[in-house]
Design a protein around this motif. Structure first.
Motif, PDB file in Angstrom:
ATOM      1  N   MET A   1      55.031  61.606 -61.005  1.00  0.00           N
ATOM      2  CA  MET A   1      56.555  63.000 -61.295  1.00  0.00           C
ATOM      3  C   MET A   1      57.351  60.955 -61.373  1.00  0.00           C
ATOM      4  O   MET A   1      57.322  60.295 -61.749  1.00  0.00           O
ATOM      5  N   ASP A   2      58.957  61.639 -62.238  1.00  0.00           N
ATOM      6  CA  ASP A   2      59.465  61.217 -62.428  1.00  0.00           C
ATOM      7  C   ASP A   2      59.960  60.150 -61.214  1.00  0.00           C
ATOM      8  O   ASP A   2      60.865  60.328 -60.314  1.00  0.00           O
ATOM      9  N   GLU A   3      60.055  58.661 -60.988  1.00  0.00           N
ATOM     10  CA  GLU A   3      60.275  57.980 -59.509  1.00  0.00           C
ATOM     11  C   GLU A   3      61.479  57.914 -59.241  1.00  0.00           C
ATOM     12  O   GLU A   3      62.367  58.039 -57.959  1.00  0.00           O
ATOM     13  N   SER A   4      62.899  58.019 -60.441  1.00  0.00           N
ATOM     14  CA  SER A   4      63.662  57.821 -60.305  1.00  0.00           C
ATOM     15  C   SER A   4      65.029  59.007 -59.946  1.00  0.00           C
ATOM     16  O   SER A   4      66.042  58.632 -60.050  1.00  0.00           O
ATOM     17  N   LYS A   5      63.447  60.369 -60.172  1.00  0.00           N
ATOM     18  CA  LYS A   5      64.494  61.629 -60.331  1.00  0.00           C
ATOM     19  C   LYS A   5      64.107  62.398 -59.110  1.00  0.00           C
ATOM     20  O   LYS A   5      63.283  62.756 -59.194  1.00  0.00           O
ATOM     21  N   ARG A   6      65.020  62.320 -57.731  1.00  0.00           N
ATOM     22  CA  ARG A   6      64.243  62.727 -56.922  1.00  0.00           C
ATOM     23  C   ARG A   6      66.015  64.449 -56.509  1.00  0.00           C
ATOM     24  O   ARG A   6      66.803  63.990 -56.199  1.00  0.00           O
ATOM     25  N   THR A   7      65.022  64.163 -55.667  1.00  0.00           N
ATOM     26  CA  THR A   7      65.992  65.546 -54.986  1.00  0.00           C
ATOM     27  C   THR A   7      66.072  65.514 -53.233  1.00  0.00           C
ATOM     28  O   THR A   7      64.470  65.338 -52.657  1.00  0.00           O
ATOM     29  N   SER A   8      66.992  66.072 -52.484  1.00  0.00           N
ATOM     30  CA  SER A   8      66.123  67.351 -51.180  1.00  0.00           C
ATOM     31  C   SER A   8      65.803  69.014 -50.985  1.00  0.00           C
ATOM     32  O   SER A   8      66.992  69.510 -51.633  1.00  0.00           O
TER      33      SER A   8
ATOM     34  N   ALA B   1      52.808  67.315 -40.774  1.00  0.00           N
ATOM     35  CA  ALA B   1      51.558  67.451 -40.191  1.00  0.00           C
ATOM     36  C   ALA B   1      51.178  67.577 -40.552  1.00  0.00           C
ATOM     37  O   ALA B   1      49.937  66.916 -40.849  1.00  0.00           O
ATOM     38  N   LEU B   2      50.986  68.362 -41.856  1.00  0.00           N
ATOM     39  CA  LEU B   2      49.896  69.349 -43.407  1.00  0.00           C
ATOM     40  C   LEU B   2      49.269  67.902 -44.173  1.00  0.00           C
ATOM     41  O   LEU B   2      48.182  67.689 -44.273  1.00  0.00           O
ATOM     42  N   ALA B   3      50.741  66.857 -44.326  1.00  0.00           N
ATOM     43  CA  ALA B   3      50.756  65.805 -44.643  1.00  0.00           C
ATOM     44  C   ALA B   3      49.646  64.969 -44.681  1.00  0.00           C
ATOM     45  O   ALA B   3      48.861  64.418 -44.938  1.00  0.00           O
ATOM     46  N   ASP B   4      49.758  64.347 -43.676  1.00  0.00           N
ATOM     47  CA  ASP B   4      49.601  63.826 -42.309  1.00  0.00           C
ATOM     48  C   ASP B   4      47.357  63.565 -42.070  1.00  0.00           C
ATOM     49  O   ASP B   4      46.928  63.119 -42.643  1.00  0.00           O
ATOM     50  N   GLU B   5      47.414  65.095 -42.177  1.00  0.00           N
ATOM     51  CA  GLU B   5      46.148  66.109 -41.883  1.00  0.00           C
ATOM     52  C   GLU B   5      45.324  65.161 -42.816  1.00  0.00           C
ATOM     53  O   GLU B   5      44.198  64.766 -43.583  1.00  0.00           O
ATOM     54  N   ARG B   6      46.200  65.512 -44.783  1.00  0.00           N
ATOM     55  CA  ARG B   6      45.600  64.892 -46.032  1.00  0.00           C
ATOM     56  C   ARG B   6      45.825  62.810 -45.534  1.00  0.00           C
ATOM     57  O   ARG B   6      45.942  63.204 -47.535  1.00  0.00           O
ATOM     58  N   HIS B   7      45.981  62.912 -45.687  1.00  0.00           N
ATOM     59  CA  HIS B   7      46.749  61.291 -45.559  1.00  0.00           C
ATOM     60  C   HIS B   7      47.610  61.164 -46.914  1.00  0.00           C
ATOM     61  O   HIS B   7      47.533  60.280 -47.542  1.00  0.00           O
ATOM     62  N   MET B   8      48.548  61.829 -46.298  1.00  0.00           N
ATOM     63  CA  MET B   8      49.617  62.355 -48.401  1.00  0.00           C
ATOM     64  C   MET B   8      50.577  61.983 -47.799  1.00  0.00           C
ATOM     65  O   MET B   8      51.408  61.937 -46.593  1.00  0.00           O
ATOM     66  N   THR B   9      51.787  62.178 -48.316  1.00  0.00           N
ATOM     67  CA  THR B   9      52.909  61.785 -48.238  1.00  0.00           C
ATOM     68  C   THR B   9      53.774  63.705 -48.266  1.00  0.00           C
ATOM     69  O   THR B   9      52.861  64.591 -48.937  1.00  0.00           O
ATOM     70  N   VAL B  10      54.713  64.124 -47.697  1.00  0.00           N
ATOM     71  CA  VAL B  10      55.002  65.407 -47.881  1.00  0.00           C
ATOM     72  C   VAL B  10      55.548  65.846 -49.116  1.00  0.00           C
ATOM     73  O   VAL B  10      55.578  66.655 -49.425  1.00  0.00           O
ATOM     74  N   THR B  11      55.950  64.849 -49.473  1.00  0.00           N
ATOM     75  CA  THR B  11      56.265  65.174 -51.388  1.00  0.00           C
ATOM     76  C   THR B  11      54.553  65.339 -52.127  1.00  0.00           C
ATOM     77  O   THR B  11      55.379  66.091 -52.918  1.00  0.00           O
ATOM     78  N   ALA B  12      54.180  64.360 -52.084  1.00  0.00           N
ATOM     79  CA  ALA B  12      52.662  64.797 -52.841  1.00  0.00           C
ATOM     80  C   ALA B  12      52.670  65.993 -52.377  1.00  0.00           C
ATOM     81  O   ALA B  12      51.818  67.147 -52.812  1.00  0.00           O
ATOM     82  N   LEU B  13      52.730  66.415 -50.608  1.00  0.00           N
ATOM     83  CA  LEU B  13      52.041  67.892 -50.556  1.00  0.00           C
ATOM     84  C   LEU B  13      52.979  69.123 -50.809  1.00  0.00           C
ATOM     85  O   LEU B  13      52.057  69.817 -52.170  1.00  0.00           O
ATOM     86  N   LEU B  14      53.948  68.467 -50.928  1.00  0.00           N
ATOM     87  CA  LEU B  14      55.245  69.619 -52.028  1.00  0.00           C
ATOM     88  C   LEU B  14      54.124  69.597 -53.326  1.00  0.00           C
ATOM     89  O   LEU B  14      54.266  70.846 -53.909  1.00  0.00           O
ATOM     90  N   GLU B  15      54.498  68.475 -54.209  1.00  0.00           N
ATOM     91  CA  GLU B  15      54.262  68.409 -55.647  1.00  0.00           C
ATOM     92  C   GLU B  15      52.496  69.604 -55.401  1.00  0.00           C
ATOM     93  O   GLU B  15      52.819  70.202 -56.488  1.00  0.00           O
ATOM     94  N   GLU B  16      51.451  69.189 -54.127  1.00  0.00           N
ATOM     95  CA  GLU B  16      50.121  70.128 -54.706  1.00  0.00           C
ATOM     96  C   GLU B  16      50.593  71.802 -54.836  1.00  0.00           C
ATOM     97  O   GLU B  16      50.082  72.543 -55.217  1.00  0.00           O
ATOM     98  N   LEU B  17      51.507  71.599 -53.862  1.00  0.00           N
ATOM     99  CA  LEU B  17      51.460  73.238 -53.092  1.00  0.00           C
ATOM    100  C   LEU B  17      52.272  73.346 -54.392  1.00  0.00           C
ATOM    101  O   LEU B  17      51.775  74.869 -55.033  1.00  0.00           O
TER     102      LEU B  17
END
Length: 91
Positions: free
Chosen positions: A1-8, A21-37
């Motif tokens: 992912m290009d770290e310089s281009k983020r959005t909300s 909570a889902l991200a924490d269980e997987r030991h990842m960030t919410v951003t990483a979880l959303l990318e995975e999904l």
């Protein structure tokens, strides 16, 4: 992912908390979880293409009847997944 281009993404607090909570269980960030999904879920066009390819590999003509049977099967899979994710409760 290009770290310089983020959005909300605007969502409810309940959804935000669940994602955290889902991200924490997987030991990842919410951003990483959303990318995975996002990467793991096919678009309708991608599902259609894969269905056509699978039919061709199996030597099956991809007719509207075959397409409908496949769609019905995937609906059952999604319903089962939804049931499992809600702890067996009806979704």
């Amino acid at each position: 992912m290009d770290e310089s281009k983020r959005t909300s993404i605007k969502t409810t607090e309940a959804v935000r908390d669940r994602l955290k909570a889902l991200a924490d269980e997987r030991h990842m960030t919410v951003t990483a979880l959303l990318e995975e999904l996002a990467v793991g879920e096919l678009t309708e066009a991608e599902r259609e293409q894969r269905a056509r390819e699978a039919a061709r590999e199996l030597g099956v003509e991809y007719t509207p009847k075959v397409k409908a049977a496949g769609a019905s099967a995937w609906e059952k899979v999604r319903a089962h997944r939804k049931s499992e994710s809600s702890g067996g409760r009806a979704a």
